[in-house]
Design a protein around this motif. Structure first.
Motif, PDB file in Angstrom:
ATOM      1  N   CYS A  72       0.837  -1.207   0.000  1.00  8.96           N
ATOM      2  CA  CYS A  72       0.000   0.000   0.000  1.00  8.96           C
ATOM      3  C   CYS A  72       0.863   1.244   0.000  1.00  8.96           C
ATOM      4  CB  CYS A  72      -0.946   0.026   1.203  1.00  8.96           C
ATOM      5  SG  CYS A  72      -0.131   0.171   2.798  1.00  8.96           S
ATOM      6  N   SER A 126       0.701   5.055   1.590  1.00  7.48           N
ATOM      7  CA  SER A 126      -0.060   5.520   2.743  1.00  7.48           C
ATOM      8  C   SER A 126       0.490   6.786   3.354  1.00  7.48           C
ATOM      9  CB  SER A 126      -0.082   4.420   3.802  1.00  7.48           C
ATOM     10  OG  SER A 126      -0.804   4.826   4.937  1.00  7.48           O
ATOM     11  N   ASN A 139      -4.699  -0.536  -1.164  1.00 11.23           N
ATOM     12  CA  ASN A 139      -5.256   0.825  -1.076  1.00 11.23           C
ATOM     13  C   ASN A 139      -6.729   0.752  -1.433  1.00 11.23           C
ATOM     14  OD1 ASN A 139      -2.152   1.625  -1.706  1.00 11.23           O
ATOM     15  ND2 ASN A 139      -3.245   3.236  -0.591  1.00 11.23           N
TER      16      ASN A 139
END
Ligand code: PLP
Length: 312
Positions: free
Chosen positions: A66, A68, A138
């Motif tokens: 992901c 972030s 995500n």
């Protein structure tokens, strides 16, 4: 609604819905706060992440990846640890809050800081997701959206009916889409008001520091269809709402989480009057402890007189 995962659950959801008595009075409506900071890793991200990681594991993922600003990483890292798969986290260098970094490191995720913005990190994350064994977690992963809808069912049950207005922050827009989809599925259509920072790429509210929202097109469609309204907020409006939540309600959320309340404060008063509103407070205040101004310390001798002197 898809049932939320079983073996991987850390107890996400079932967060309190709290009546905000003092803020209700100043807004002229009946305001309730949905305290999503009480999820296992301290933000609403857990609702979708448990579903996304479970399905990634079922699909044979070796690692979840992901991009972030902090909370997605903290959540992905926790569920990956529990599932026994690797979590790879790409963060914009130097732009995430310390406690969120601590959460990620504590559970053993691989953190790679990218010299660039969140948008650069997301682009790389999507490229990595094209490689074998990596699954992107995500909110571009539809399992995340699916899981995040659960907040809608919960608040309908807690409120005993539909609110007139729901307010939340708009960062990448995943949660806006999830909430709109949840209400559509439930067959109710409250007004949905979302708050975004005017200064998207530099805002103090780091969880919504996103220049190019991944769900911009879907949010634009929701706006065009009259289902969502976007309020664009100054830094002062964000900070003001965040302070009022803490100082008038004892609700200490992280800065981005106040964007929903700030958006409500921007609504024309007559349109809120007497209505039932729910603001989704997306993350816990301890996520970004540095946002709190440090007052000068008051240190006294260990006597009651010294304490009373300060209080006088
Ligand atoms: C992720 C996040 C947001 C933004 O949600 P989007 O789905 O990206 O719009 C807002 N507040 C907090 C605390 C978050 O972690």
């Amino acid at each position: 609604m898809t049932s939320v995962a079983s073996w991987l659950s850390l107890g996400e959801g079932s967060t309190p819905l709290v009546h905000a008595r003092r803020l209700s009075e100043s807004l002229g409506c009946e305001l309730h706060l949905k305290c999503e900071g009480l999820n296992p890793t301290g933000s609403f991200k857990d609702r979708g992440m448990v579903v996304a990681v479970e399905r990634a594991v079922q699909a044979g993922a070796r690692a979840v990846v992901c991009a972030s600003t902090g909370n997605t990483a903290a959540s992905a890292a926790a569920y990956a640890a529990r599932a026994g798969v690797e979590a790879v986290v790409l963060t914009p260098a130097g732009a995430t809050a310390g406690p969120k970094r601590a959460q990620v490191r504590a559970v053993g995720a691989r953190v790679i800081e990218v010299r660039g913005s969140f948008d650069d990190a997301l682009r790389l994350c999507r490229e990595l997701g094209e490689r074998d064994g990596y699954v992107v977690v995500n909110s571009v992963n539809p399992d995340r959206i699916e899981g995040q809808k659960s907040v809608v069912y919960e608040l309908l049950e807690q409120l005993g009916g539909a609110p007139d207005v729901v307010a939340l922050p708009f960062g990448g827009g995943g949660n806006t889409c999830a909430v709109a989809a949840g209400f559509a599925e439930a067959g109710v259509a409250p007004r949905i008001v979302v708050g975004q920072a005017a200064e998207r790429t530099t805002t103090w509210a780091s969880a919504i520091r996103i220049g190019e929202p991944a769900h911009a097109n879907e949010v634009a469609e929701l706006v065009a269809a009259g289902r969502v309204e976007v309020a664009t907020l100054s830094e002062d409006q964000l900070r003001g709402a965040w302070e009022r939540l803490a100082k008038e309600e004892g609700a200490f959320c992280e800065p981005a989480s106040a964007a929903g309340v700030a958006a409500l404060e921007r609504c024309v008063e007559s349109t809120l009057s007497g209505r039932i509103a729910v603001a989704i407070l997306t993350g816990h205040g301890l996520k970004d402890a540095e946002a709190v101004a440090q007052p000068a310390e008051v240190v006294v001798d260990a006597t009651l007189d010294a304490v009373l002197e300060v209080l006088s």
